[in-house]
Design an enzyme around this catalytic site. Structure first.
Site, short mmCIF file in Angstrom:
data_model
loop_
_atom_site.label_atom_id
_atom_site.label_comp_id
_atom_site.label_asym_id
_atom_site.label_seq_id
_atom_site.Cartn_x
_atom_site.Cartn_y
_atom_site.Cartn_z
N ARG A 21 0.85 -1.20 0.00
CA ARG A 21 0.00 0.00 0.00
C ARG A 21 0.88 1.24 0.00
O ARG A 21 1.98 1.23 0.55
CB ARG A 21 -0.87 -0.02 1.26
CG ARG A 21 -1.84 1.12 1.40
CD ARG A 21 -2.74 0.95 2.63
NE ARG A 21 -3.65 -0.17 2.41
CZ ARG A 21 -3.89 -1.13 3.31
NH1 ARG A 21 -3.29 -1.12 4.48
NH2 ARG A 21 -4.74 -2.10 3.04
N ASN A 85 -0.42 -0.15 12.72
CA ASN A 85 0.13 -1.19 11.86
C ASN A 85 1.31 -1.84 12.57
O ASN A 85 2.23 -1.16 13.00
CB ASN A 85 0.65 -0.60 10.55
CG ASN A 85 -0.45 0.02 9.72
OD1 ASN A 85 -1.34 -0.66 9.26
ND2 ASN A 85 -0.38 1.34 9.53
N ASP A 101 4.89 -4.42 6.31
CA ASP A 101 3.65 -4.61 7.06
C ASP A 101 3.53 -6.09 7.41
O ASP A 101 3.54 -6.94 6.52
CB ASP A 101 2.47 -4.15 6.19
CG ASP A 101 1.15 -4.28 6.90
OD1 ASP A 101 0.71 -5.44 7.12
OD2 ASP A 101 0.53 -3.26 7.21
N ASP A 105 -2.88 -5.72 13.10
CA ASP A 105 -3.20 -4.32 13.34
C ASP A 105 -3.92 -4.21 14.67
O ASP A 105 -4.58 -5.16 15.11
CB ASP A 105 -4.11 -3.79 12.23
CG ASP A 105 -3.48 -3.92 10.85
OD1 ASP A 105 -2.45 -3.28 10.61
OD2 ASP A 105 -4.04 -4.66 10.01
#
Length: 174
Positions: A21, A85, A101, A105
């Site tokens: 992302r 995150n 990542d 979360d």
């Protein structure tokens, strides 16, 4: 040299280095040996499948040096919501911030209650991408650190932190 008032791009990747992302423009508010703080509003987000969307509210993003999490504090009419995150420590080169990542979360509500999200995704990717045990350990440590910070109202969870940095964002963006 990256300095306050400069827009930076944020990109996250997965463990296998595939694109996850990106956030097009985040205004750098503060950079020190300890932390990077940025602000954005109505920023274009691009997903790994090419889908694009825009954020709907102003946000203050906090990346601690060496930390296995980062926070996005979203300023909404009914309070501040946080999306944390769990990921590798960030890297900043020129005006590009990157991190990996690691799926998990932590969503935090205005009353400071929280939910840990995407446990199934973490388990799946951990197997599929063969996360090394030291990475798995750091991911769990990152979750625990976020929870401790929430409970102790540290860093971005401290009363007034987000409001102060949002004022700075409004001042710098003009």
């Amino acid at each position: 040299m990256t300095s306050p008032g400069i827009p930076i791009r944020i990109e996250s990747y997965k463990h296998d280095r595939s694109f996850h992302r990106s956030w097009d423009k985040t205004l750098l508010l503060h950079l020190s040996d300890a932390v990077l703080i940025g602000g954005n509003d109505n920023v274009r987000v691009t997903e790994s499948d090419g889908r694009e969307w825009r954020t709907r509210e102003p946000a203050i993003c906090t990346f601690g040096r060496g930390q296995w999490f980062n926070t996005i504090a979203m300023i909404r009419t009914d309070g501040i919501y946080y999306y944390c995150n769990i990921g590798s420590p960030f890297s900043l080169r020129n005006d590009l911030l990157t991190y990996i990542d690691y799926d998990l979360d932590v969503k935090v509500y205005p009353d400071m209650t929280y939910t840990i999200l995407d446990k199934e995704e973490f388990a799946l990717h951990s197997r599929r991408m063969q996360y090394p045990q030291d990475v798995v350990d750091m991911v769990y440590k990152g979750v625990q650190e976020v929870v401790t910070w929430i409970q102790e109202r540290r860093g971005p969870f401290h009363p007034g932190f987000v409001e102060r940095w949002y004022e700075r964002y409004l001042h710098l963006k003009n």
